[in-house]
Motif scaffolding. Structure first.
Motif, PDB file in Angstrom:
ATOM      1  N   GLY A  48       0.807  -1.219   0.000  1.00 38.86           N
ATOM      2  CA  GLY A  48       0.000   0.000   0.000  1.00 38.86           C
ATOM      3  C   GLY A  48       0.835   1.262   0.000  1.00 38.86           C
ATOM      4  N   LEU A  49       2.023   1.188   0.558  1.00 40.73           N
ATOM      5  CA  LEU A  49       2.899   2.358   0.603  1.00 40.73           C
ATOM      6  C   LEU A  49       3.660   2.597  -0.693  1.00 40.73           C
ATOM      7  N   ILE A  50       3.907   1.528  -1.489  1.00 41.87           N
ATOM      8  CA  ILE A  50       4.714   1.726  -2.694  1.00 41.87           C
ATOM      9  C   ILE A  50       3.949   1.568  -3.993  1.00 41.87           C
ATOM     10  N   ALA A  51       2.846   0.832  -4.015  1.00 38.02           N
ATOM     11  CA  ALA A  51       2.112   0.610  -5.266  1.00 38.02           C
ATOM     12  C   ALA A  51       1.102   1.734  -5.481  1.00 38.02           C
ATOM     13  N   GLY A  52       0.775   1.978  -6.733  1.00 40.27           N
ATOM     14  CA  GLY A  52      -0.119   3.093  -7.050  1.00 40.27           C
ATOM     15  C   GLY A  52       0.638   4.391  -6.927  1.00 40.27           C
ATOM     16  N   LYS A  53       0.092   5.320  -6.193  1.00 39.00           N
ATOM     17  CA  LYS A  53       0.812   6.569  -5.916  1.00 39.00           C
ATOM     18  C   LYS A  53       1.614   6.332  -4.641  1.00 39.00           C
ATOM     19  N   PRO A  54       2.949   6.273  -4.738  1.00 41.26           N
ATOM     20  CA  PRO A  54       3.760   5.941  -3.559  1.00 41.26           C
ATOM     21  C   PRO A  54       3.754   7.065  -2.528  1.00 41.26           C
ATOM     22  N   ILE A  55       4.153   6.723  -1.329  1.00 41.78           N
ATOM     23  CA  ILE A  55       4.083   7.668  -0.219  1.00 41.78           C
ATOM     24  C   ILE A  55       5.015   8.857  -0.426  1.00 41.78           C
ATOM     25  N   ALA A  57       5.470  10.442  -3.204  1.00 41.30           N
ATOM     26  CA  ALA A  57       4.972  11.350  -4.236  1.00 41.30           C
ATOM     27  C   ALA A  57       4.326  12.572  -3.588  1.00 41.30           C
ATOM     28  N   LYS A  58       4.255  13.653  -4.368  1.00 34.69           N
ATOM     29  CA  LYS A  58       3.687  14.898  -3.861  1.00 34.69           C
ATOM     30  C   LYS A  58       2.198  14.691  -3.553  1.00 34.69           C
ATOM     31  N   ASP A  59       1.766  15.142  -2.400  1.00 32.50           N
ATOM     32  CA  ASP A  59       0.369  15.080  -1.954  1.00 32.50           C
ATOM     33  C   ASP A  59      -0.165  13.648  -1.925  1.00 32.50           C
ATOM     34  N   ALA A  60       0.642  12.672  -1.507  1.00 39.73           N
ATOM     35  CA  ALA A  60       0.197  11.288  -1.501  1.00 39.73           C
ATOM     36  C   ALA A  60       0.228  10.649  -0.122  1.00 39.73           C
ATOM     37  N   LYS A  61       0.508  11.421   0.900  1.00 41.66           N
ATOM     38  CA  LYS A  61       0.660  10.837   2.237  1.00 41.66           C
ATOM     39  C   LYS A  61      -0.646  10.218   2.741  1.00 41.66           C
ATOM     40  N   ILE A  62      -1.741  10.923   2.596  1.00 38.24           N
ATOM     41  CA  ILE A  62      -3.020  10.423   3.099  1.00 38.24           C
ATOM     42  C   ILE A  62      -3.486   9.225   2.284  1.00 38.24           C
ATOM     43  N   GLU A  63      -3.372   9.328   0.966  1.00 34.39           N
ATOM     44  CA  GLU A  63      -3.802   8.225   0.109  1.00 34.39           C
ATOM     45  C   GLU A  63      -2.988   6.964   0.378  1.00 34.39           C
ATOM     46  N   ALA A  64      -1.678   7.098   0.501  1.00 33.21           N
ATOM     47  CA  ALA A  64      -0.824   5.940   0.770  1.00 33.21           C
ATOM     48  C   ALA A  64      -1.119   5.363   2.154  1.00 33.21           C
ATOM     49  N   GLY A  65      -1.400   6.219   3.125  1.00 34.38           N
ATOM     50  CA  GLY A  65      -1.753   5.724   4.455  1.00 34.38           C
ATOM     51  C   GLY A  65      -3.056   4.942   4.452  1.00 34.38           C
ATOM     52  N   MET A  66      -4.028   5.433   3.696  1.00 35.80           N
ATOM     53  CA  MET A  66      -5.303   4.713   3.602  1.00 35.80           C
ATOM     54  C   MET A  66      -5.122   3.377   2.883  1.00 35.80           C
TER      55      MET A  66
END
Length: 185
Positions: A48-55, A57-66
């Motif tokens: 979850g932290l590296i696939a898709g938009k990785p942690i 990336a810009k503005d990706a902290k919340i999405e990667a955490g979820m």
């Protein structure tokens, strides 16, 4: 989209395979249930932290955490499914990585099952989650942030055009005023 799906599967295979390899080297080639579920949850978090938009990336902290939180839940659930239904034996000898699957009650000399071995089950779970996360990520939003103002301009919402028209009106007014002053003289 197919390329992103394959990239996610490869990322998941690497994460799950490395985690399973680490467990096998620690002596848990065929882990007990608790260890297997915790390892699957950890694999879900890492994917979850590296696939898709990785942690990173810009503005990706919340999405990667979820994605990491949901990945932990899905990883544990998928480990249950793998241990329950992936009971076919691994067809190739894996050496020390395919230690006896004593947690599922198999004979001591057996090669183990896909769902019972840490290397195979964690790699399969992480690959499934990685493929899903990477295919779900839409890079078109990130790649074309300037497209939204262009679409807005096409719809007539561009203020520059209106400002230019207003400037032309002012120039016309400025030309008319000197003529009025000359006519008064």
């Amino acid at each position: 989209m197919l390329g992103r799906l394959i990239l996610g599967i490869v990322k998941g295979l690497i994460v799950g395979g490395l985690l399973g390899f680490g467990l096998a080297k620690l002596g848990y080639a065929a882990p007990f249930a608790i260890i297997a579920y915790v390892a699957a949850a950890l694999a879900g978090v890492l994917v979850g932290l590296i696939a898709g938009k990785p942690i990173w990336a810009k503005d990706a902290k919340i999405e990667a955490g979820m994605k990491a939180f949901v990945g932990a839940l899905l990883g544990a659930g998928l480990m249950y499914a793998a241990r329950r239904w992936l009971t076919m034996p691994v067809p190739v000898p894996l050496g020390e990585l395919g230690g006896a699957n004593l947690s599922l009650g198999e004979a001591a000399g057996s090669a183990g099952t896909f769902g019972g071995l840490a290397v195979t089950s964690l790699a399969a779970i992480a690959a499934l989650l990685g493929g899903f996360y990477e295919a779900d990520n839409d890079p078109s939003d990130e790649a074309t942030p300037g497209a939204k103002p262009a679409a807005k301009a096409a719809a007539g919402g561009n203020k520059r055009i209106a400002a230019a028209a207003a400037a032309d009106d002012l120039e016309d007014d400025l030309e008319i005023e000197p003529e009025k002053k000359r006519s008064k003289k």
